[in-house]
Write an enzyme that holds these catalytic residues in place. Sequence first.
Site, PDB file in Angstrom:
ATOM      1  N   ASP A   1     -15.948  -3.149  -3.753  1.00  0.00           N
ATOM      2  CA  ASP A   1     -15.893  -4.446  -3.076  1.00  0.00           C
ATOM      3  C   ASP A   1     -17.279  -5.067  -3.160  1.00  0.00           C
ATOM      4  OD1 ASP A   1     -13.733  -5.826  -0.959  1.00  0.00           O
ATOM      5  OD2 ASP A   1     -15.804  -6.532  -0.750  1.00  0.00           O
TER       6      ASP A   1
ATOM      7  N   CYS B   1      -2.704 -13.471  -4.256  1.00  0.00           N
ATOM      8  CA  CYS B   1      -2.308 -14.068  -2.982  1.00  0.00           C
ATOM      9  C   CYS B   1      -2.521 -15.587  -3.003  1.00  0.00           C
ATOM     10  CB  CYS B   1      -3.028 -13.412  -1.808  1.00  0.00           C
ATOM     11  SG  CYS B   1      -4.801 -13.481  -1.914  1.00  0.00           S
TER      12      CYS B   1
ATOM     13  N   PHE C   1     -11.441  -4.635  -5.283  1.00  0.00           N
ATOM     14  CA  PHE C   1     -11.362  -5.582  -4.169  1.00  0.00           C
ATOM     15  C   PHE C   1     -10.798  -4.831  -2.954  1.00  0.00           C
ATOM     16  CE2 PHE C   1     -10.452  -7.811  -8.158  1.00  0.00           C
ATOM     17  CZ  PHE C   1     -11.426  -8.786  -8.189  1.00  0.00           C
TER      18      PHE C   1
ATOM     19  N   ARG D   1       0.847  -1.205   0.000  1.00  0.00           N
ATOM     20  CA  ARG D   1       0.000   0.000   0.000  1.00  0.00           C
ATOM     21  C   ARG D   1       0.880   1.253   0.000  1.00  0.00           C
ATOM     22  NH1 ARG D   1      -3.965  -3.360   3.130  1.00  0.00           N
ATOM     23  NH2 ARG D   1      -2.773  -3.124   5.048  1.00  0.00           N
TER      24      ARG D   1
ATOM     25  N   ASN E   1     -19.513  -6.285  -8.143  1.00  0.00           N
ATOM     26  CA  ASN E   1     -18.634  -7.372  -8.544  1.00  0.00           C
ATOM     27  C   ASN E   1     -17.612  -6.807  -9.529  1.00  0.00           C
ATOM     28  OD1 ASN E   1     -17.419  -9.553  -9.860  1.00  0.00           O
ATOM     29  ND2 ASN E   1     -19.239 -10.832  -9.601  1.00  0.00           N
TER      30      ASN E   1
ATOM     31  N   ASP F   1      -6.527  -6.231  -6.121  1.00  0.00           N
ATOM     32  CA  ASP F   1      -6.075  -7.059  -4.988  1.00  0.00           C
ATOM     33  C   ASP F   1      -7.157  -8.096  -4.675  1.00  0.00           C
ATOM     34  OD1 ASP F   1      -4.742  -8.081  -2.821  1.00  0.00           O
ATOM     35  OD2 ASP F   1      -5.327  -6.466  -1.456  1.00  0.00           O
TER      36      ASP F   1
HETATM   37  N1  SAH Z   1      -7.161  -4.676  -0.814  1.00  0.00           N
HETATM   38  C1  SAH Z   1      -7.571  -5.048   0.517  1.00  0.00           C
HETATM   39  C2  SAH Z   1      -7.717  -6.541   0.675  1.00  0.00           C
HETATM   40  C3  SAH Z   1      -8.624  -7.211  -0.334  1.00  0.00           C
HETATM   41  S1  SAH Z   1      -9.182  -8.782   0.112  1.00  0.00           S
HETATM   42  C4  SAH Z   1      -6.601  -4.484   1.525  1.00  0.00           C
HETATM   43  O1  SAH Z   1      -5.554  -3.943   1.161  1.00  0.00           O
HETATM   44  O2  SAH Z   1      -6.895  -4.578   2.709  1.00  0.00           O
HETATM   45  C5  SAH Z   1     -10.266  -9.192  -1.145  1.00  0.00           C
HETATM   46  C6  SAH Z   1     -11.617  -8.474  -1.114  1.00  0.00           C
HETATM   47  O3  SAH Z   1     -12.270  -8.801  -2.344  1.00  0.00           O
HETATM   48  C7  SAH Z   1     -12.575  -8.896  -0.030  1.00  0.00           C
HETATM   49  O4  SAH Z   1     -12.931  -7.772   0.721  1.00  0.00           O
HETATM   50  C8  SAH Z   1     -13.813  -9.476  -0.763  1.00  0.00           C
HETATM   51  O5  SAH Z   1     -15.039  -9.063  -0.180  1.00  0.00           O
HETATM   52  C9  SAH Z   1     -13.665  -8.852  -2.114  1.00  0.00           C
HETATM   53  N2  SAH Z   1     -14.227  -9.601  -3.261  1.00  0.00           N
HETATM   54  C10 SAH Z   1     -14.212 -10.924  -3.509  1.00  0.00           C
HETATM   55  N3  SAH Z   1     -14.728 -11.210  -4.725  1.00  0.00           N
HETATM   56  C11 SAH Z   1     -15.082 -10.015  -5.274  1.00  0.00           C
HETATM   57  C12 SAH Z   1     -15.647  -9.621  -6.522  1.00  0.00           C
HETATM   58  N4  SAH Z   1     -15.928 -10.522  -7.460  1.00  0.00           N
HETATM   59  N5  SAH Z   1     -15.841  -8.320  -6.736  1.00  0.00           N
HETATM   60  C13 SAH Z   1     -15.542  -7.393  -5.792  1.00  0.00           C
HETATM   61  N6  SAH Z   1     -14.993  -7.703  -4.610  1.00  0.00           N
HETATM   62  C14 SAH Z   1     -14.771  -8.991  -4.341  1.00  0.00           C
END
Ligand code: SAH
Length: 386
Positions: free
Chosen positions: A242, A329, A221, A206, A268, A289
Amino acid sequence: MPPTVTLSPRGEQRLRGGHPWIYRSDVTEASATAGDVVLVRNGRGRTLGSALYSDRSQIAVRMLTYGDRVADDALVTARVDAAIAFRESLGIDATAYRLVHGEADLLPSLVVDRYGDYLVVQALSQGMDRLTPTVVRALKDRLHPRGILARNDPKTRGLEGLPMQVEVLDGEVPESVTVHECGLEYDVDLRHGQKTGLFLDQRENREAAARYARGRVLDCFSYNGGFAMKLAGAAQETIAFDISEEAVARVRANALRNGLTVDARAGNVFDELRGLDRLKERFDTIVLDPPAFAKSKSAIDKAVTGYKEINLRALKLLNPGGFLVTCSCSYNVSEGMFAQIIYEAALDAEAQVTVVEKRMQGRDHPVLLGVPETYYLKCFILRKVG
Ligand code: SAH
């Protein structure tokens, strides 16, 4: 006679290769019960070391020591102390970070995260579950936390036949804990948040991403808005997506408490990226992410398609000169595979892309050489040059 397991020649070979896990198929004999600390021997009766034993998981043995070195409470305590001392030496600009990263701290299947005055523990094997009181004692002696929470709800506990539970092991743990990370303040729900509350492993990424942030920023995400907030300071506009309404609400609350403007939306990402392209929206900095798309080997093909899709879409949305911070990840997707996926996405997007930085999980989540499972997070910072 102490609890003992005997390895096949193949198991012994694996052990000599430095990997601490021995699979059940490489154990020829076990006179031990669930969660015992066992002596590990080869077929000729030679002691190879000490380990945690599981009578349920495919990973039957997790090595603690090699040779004659005894694995007792003092060893566990010394390793917890060493793990903490290492984190304290890193000069981390945050009150939340990982204190113990399992195998990489020679404490297999143990996670300990710090959130200010509170600690969260995960014991992910039968053996570590049994050692939890020793770990808790060591943590208390060294750090005097106000509370210690067991976040023993990951699915992997099920593979060990262990109950999934979230419980306070010591002191008191409030519903919400305030932590600082690189100039930002977060409200964290240690009981219900993803992982142990925050994605601590992305802290340094970050920060790195923030050095490139400019123009219109899109954080995909976003979870509770870590990237979005870190980048918003240098951006004209920041949009975060998200799928979870709860996460979106957290982004809004976190942005507000930090005096930042983030347009947090529920959606999504797969659909939203397509929708943004249809509307001819363009961005200067994009973060991808996603959650681990390949949680198992069998899921790799589908994961590759997913990673390629979002990277392709993001590269299309990016203005020339813009930056894409893209992460995976999934430890089942190696760095080489991920690089290949990004390359193919760039080809399909008809974009010329340079790699500006190749990064991984933060230093508080170190990788143990020879144990690929500990190198799970890949983060590339790319620039679309044309
Ligand atoms: N970038 C964040 C961590 C992301 S974790 C950080 O730095 O803290 C992944 C996230 O993706 C989760 O919050 C989950 O709710 C979301 N997620 C999962 N599938 C998704 C989709 N298809 N579209 C949008 N968000 C999604």
